[in-house]
Design a protein around this motif. Structure first.
Motif, PDB file in Angstrom:
ATOM      1  N   MET A   1       0.852  -1.173   0.000  1.00  0.00           N
ATOM      2  CA  MET A   1       0.000   0.000   0.000  1.00  0.00           C
ATOM      3  C   MET A   1       0.896   1.234   0.000  1.00  0.00           C
ATOM      4  N   SER A   2       0.641   2.143  -0.872  1.00  0.00           N
ATOM      5  CA  SER A   2       1.443   3.361  -0.934  1.00  0.00           C
ATOM      6  C   SER A   2       0.792   4.460  -0.102  1.00  0.00           C
ATOM      7  N   ILE A   3       1.598   5.404   0.277  1.00  0.00           N
ATOM      8  CA  ILE A   3       1.137   6.548   1.062  1.00  0.00           C
ATOM      9  C   ILE A   3       1.083   7.747   0.133  1.00  0.00           C
ATOM     10  N   SER A   4      -0.076   8.384   0.024  1.00  0.00           N
ATOM     11  CA  SER A   4      -0.153   9.566  -0.823  1.00  0.00           C
ATOM     12  C   SER A   4       0.409  10.759  -0.065  1.00  0.00           C
ATOM     13  N   VAL A   5       0.952  11.698  -0.800  1.00  0.00           N
ATOM     14  CA  VAL A   5       1.514  12.899  -0.191  1.00  0.00           C
ATOM     15  C   VAL A   5       0.438  13.655   0.572  1.00  0.00           C
ATOM     16  N   ASP A   6      -0.780  13.680   0.065  1.00  0.00           N
ATOM     17  CA  ASP A   6      -1.855  14.402   0.736  1.00  0.00           C
ATOM     18  C   ASP A   6      -2.183  13.824   2.106  1.00  0.00           C
ATOM     19  N   ASP A   7      -2.010  12.504   2.267  1.00  0.00           N
ATOM     20  CA  ASP A   7      -2.324  11.847   3.531  1.00  0.00           C
ATOM     21  C   ASP A   7      -1.143  11.795   4.482  1.00  0.00           C
ATOM     22  N   ALA A   8       0.029  12.106   4.006  1.00  0.00           N
ATOM     23  CA  ALA A   8       1.245  11.944   4.808  1.00  0.00           C
ATOM     24  C   ALA A   8       1.544  13.203   5.604  1.00  0.00           C
ATOM     25  N   GLU A  58       3.713  18.918   7.370  1.00  0.00           N
ATOM     26  CA  GLU A  58       4.179  18.621   6.013  1.00  0.00           C
ATOM     27  C   GLU A  58       5.698  18.515   5.948  1.00  0.00           C
ATOM     28  N   GLY A  59       6.372  18.928   7.021  1.00  0.00           N
ATOM     29  CA  GLY A  59       7.828  18.859   7.043  1.00  0.00           C
ATOM     30  C   GLY A  59       8.363  18.921   8.456  1.00  0.00           C
ATOM     31  N   ILE A  60       9.680  18.765   8.549  1.00  0.00           N
ATOM     32  CA  ILE A  60      10.387  18.779   9.830  1.00  0.00           C
ATOM     33  C   ILE A  60      11.529  19.782   9.718  1.00  0.00           C
ATOM     34  N   HIS A  61      11.721  20.551  10.778  1.00  0.00           N
ATOM     35  CA  HIS A  61      12.782  21.565  10.780  1.00  0.00           C
ATOM     36  C   HIS A  61      13.668  21.384  12.006  1.00  0.00           C
ATOM     37  N   TRP A  62      14.992  21.450  11.779  1.00  0.00           N
ATOM     38  CA  TRP A  62      15.990  21.438  12.839  1.00  0.00           C
ATOM     39  C   TRP A  62      16.640  22.809  12.834  1.00  0.00           C
ATOM     40  N   ASN A  63      16.271  23.652  13.778  1.00  0.00           N
ATOM     41  CA  ASN A  63      16.752  25.025  13.824  1.00  0.00           C
ATOM     42  C   ASN A  63      18.268  25.092  14.002  1.00  0.00           C
ATOM     43  N   ARG A  64      18.810  24.321  14.926  1.00  0.00           N
ATOM     44  CA  ARG A  64      20.254  24.347  15.181  1.00  0.00           C
ATOM     45  C   ARG A  64      21.071  23.938  13.955  1.00  0.00           C
ATOM     46  N   LEU A  65      20.482  23.091  13.112  1.00  0.00           N
ATOM     47  CA  LEU A  65      21.194  22.553  11.951  1.00  0.00           C
ATOM     48  C   LEU A  65      20.833  23.271  10.663  1.00  0.00           C
ATOM     49  N   ASP A  66      19.846  24.164  10.714  1.00  0.00           N
ATOM     50  CA  ASP A  66      19.330  24.825   9.512  1.00  0.00           C
ATOM     51  C   ASP A  66      18.964  23.781   8.455  1.00  0.00           C
ATOM     52  N   GLU A  67      18.208  22.769   8.886  1.00  0.00           N
ATOM     53  CA  GLU A  67      17.835  21.650   8.014  1.00  0.00           C
ATOM     54  C   GLU A  67      16.324  21.509   7.983  1.00  0.00           C
ATOM     55  N   ASP A  68      15.783  21.331   6.790  1.00  0.00           N
ATOM     56  CA  ASP A  68      14.365  21.058   6.593  1.00  0.00           C
ATOM     57  C   ASP A  68      14.234  19.796   5.755  1.00  0.00           C
ATOM     58  N   VAL A  69      13.292  18.942   6.139  1.00  0.00           N
ATOM     59  CA  VAL A  69      12.989  17.741   5.361  1.00  0.00           C
ATOM     60  C   VAL A  69      11.481  17.705   5.184  1.00  0.00           C
ATOM     61  N   SER A  70      11.033  17.587   3.949  1.00  0.00           N
ATOM     62  CA  SER A  70       9.605  17.497   3.689  1.00  0.00           C
ATOM     63  C   SER A  70       9.166  16.030   3.678  1.00  0.00           C
ATOM     64  N   ILE A  71       7.938  15.799   4.067  1.00  0.00           N
ATOM     65  CA  ILE A  71       7.395  14.446   4.034  1.00  0.00           C
ATOM     66  C   ILE A  71       7.324  13.967   2.588  1.00  0.00           C
ATOM     67  N   ALA A  72       7.009  14.852   1.654  1.00  0.00           N
ATOM     68  CA  ALA A  72       6.997  14.485   0.246  1.00  0.00           C
ATOM     69  C   ALA A  72       8.372  13.984  -0.201  1.00  0.00           C
ATOM     70  N   GLU A  73       9.439  14.635   0.272  1.00  0.00           N
ATOM     71  CA  GLU A  73      10.797  14.207  -0.051  1.00  0.00           C
ATOM     72  C   GLU A  73      11.060  12.802   0.472  1.00  0.00           C
ATOM     73  N   LEU A  74      10.638  12.539   1.704  1.00  0.00           N
ATOM     74  CA  LEU A  74      10.809  11.198   2.281  1.00  0.00           C
ATOM     75  C   LEU A  74      10.089  10.144   1.463  1.00  0.00           C
ATOM     76  N   LEU A  75       8.887  10.479   1.017  1.00  0.00           N
ATOM     77  CA  LEU A  75       8.118   9.527   0.212  1.00  0.00           C
ATOM     78  C   LEU A  75       8.798   9.245  -1.134  1.00  0.00           C
ATOM     79  N   GLN A  76       9.433  10.232  -1.698  1.00  0.00           N
ATOM     80  CA  GLN A  76      10.118  10.038  -2.971  1.00  0.00           C
ATOM     81  C   GLN A  76      11.345   9.148  -2.834  1.00  0.00           C
ATOM     82  N   LEU A  77      11.913   9.067  -1.645  1.00  0.00           N
ATOM     83  CA  LEU A  77      13.086   8.219  -1.410  1.00  0.00           C
ATOM     84  C   LEU A  77      12.735   6.739  -1.329  1.00  0.00           C
ATOM     85  N   ARG A  78      11.483   6.433  -1.158  1.00  0.00           N
ATOM     86  CA  ARG A  78      11.056   5.039  -0.984  1.00  0.00           C
ATOM     87  C   ARG A  78      11.165   4.252  -2.236  1.00  0.00           C
TER      88      ARG A  78
END
Length: 78
Positions: A1-8, A58-78
């Motif tokens: 079963m895949s996860i749609s970006v809209d539901d993630a 829709e995403g995760i941010h690490w302020n100390r690291l100046d890093e953002d990761v989007s859930i859509a990006e994670l899904l594309q890595l699968r």
């Protein structure tokens, strides 16, 4: 079963020595190797633990690291 970006929508994040695990609203977990995120891979445990959800989960941010990761990006890595 895949996860749609809209539901993630992230609700929690955990990071171990090798992977990031993002729990999404429906209870499933998306995992990704830290090798894909060099800043996170090099960061201390303390810096990795200082994250916050952005864009209503829709995403995760690490302020100390100046890093953002989007859930859509994670899904594309699968």
């Amino acid at each position: 079963m895949s996860i749609s970006v809209d539901d993630a929508v992230a609700v929690d994040v955990t990071i171990d020595d090798h992977e990031m695990h993002v729990r999404i609203r429906d209870g499933r977990t998306i995992s990704a190797s830290l090798e894909r995120f060099p800043r996170l891979a090099r960061a201390s445990v303390e810096d990795r633990a200082e994250w916050r959800l952005i864009g209503s989960g829709e995403g995760i941010h690490w302020n100390r690291l100046d890093e953002d990761v989007s859930i859509a990006e994670l899904l594309q890595l699968r």
